[in-house]
Design an enzyme around this catalytic site. Structure first.
Site: not given
Ligand code: ZN
Length: 153
Positions: A46, A51, A88-89, A130-131, A134
């Site tokens: 995701g 991000q 998380c990236l 989660h997304e 963000h």
């Molecule tokens: Zn994330």
């Protein structure tokens, strides 16, 4: 298509509340396509527009069952609870357990600008929650317990 650089924790854009998309136009479609390419390249499941430094309410998710490209996602129903590991990236090398709803119903606009309703449970529900976080400036480490930092060489 092009890939974006993924911002890391500490960047102020990640803490901003993202702005709604007015219309899924050509620019938003390009953003979605480039975000998907960025996510796949990073082996993520995701990615949210903040991000990649773009403070708009756009997310992409693919847990292995097909790509979802969504604008203005809203969770309209939560059911049950699950507690499990998350990463998380934007917070590389860190995992932690986060309590999420087990089942959700999400409304959003897809890449064609059509309103869609998504029923998700388990890991997919986790990824979507989660997304969405963000887009509200929330990182999983804000909610996680048992945070572990992997050794990075
Ligand atoms: Zn994330």
């Amino acid at each position: 298509m092009a890939r974006y650089q993924i911002l890391k924790k500490g960047d102020p854009v990640l803490r901003r509340e993202a702005k709604p998309v007015r219309e899924v136009n050509k620019n938003i479609k390009t953003l979605m396509a480039n975000m998907a390419e960025t996510m796949y390249h990073a082996n993520g499941v995701g990615l949210a527009a903040p991000q990649v430094g773009i403070s708009k309410r756009v997310i992409v998710v693919d847990i292995g069952d097909g790509l979802l490209s969504l604008a203005n996602p809203v969770i309209v129903n939560f059911e049950g609870k699950q507690n499990g590991p998350e990463g998380c990236l934007s917070v590389p090398g860190v995992v932690g357990n986060v309590v999420r709803a087990d089942k959700i119903v999400m409304t959003a606009l897809n890449e064609n600008g059509d309103e869609v309703i998504i029923n998700a449970e388990g890991f997919k529900a986790r990824a979507l929650q989660h997304e969405l976080d963000h887009l509200n400036g929330v990182l999983f480490v804000d909610k996680a317990t048992e945070i572990e930092t992997e050794q990075r060489v």
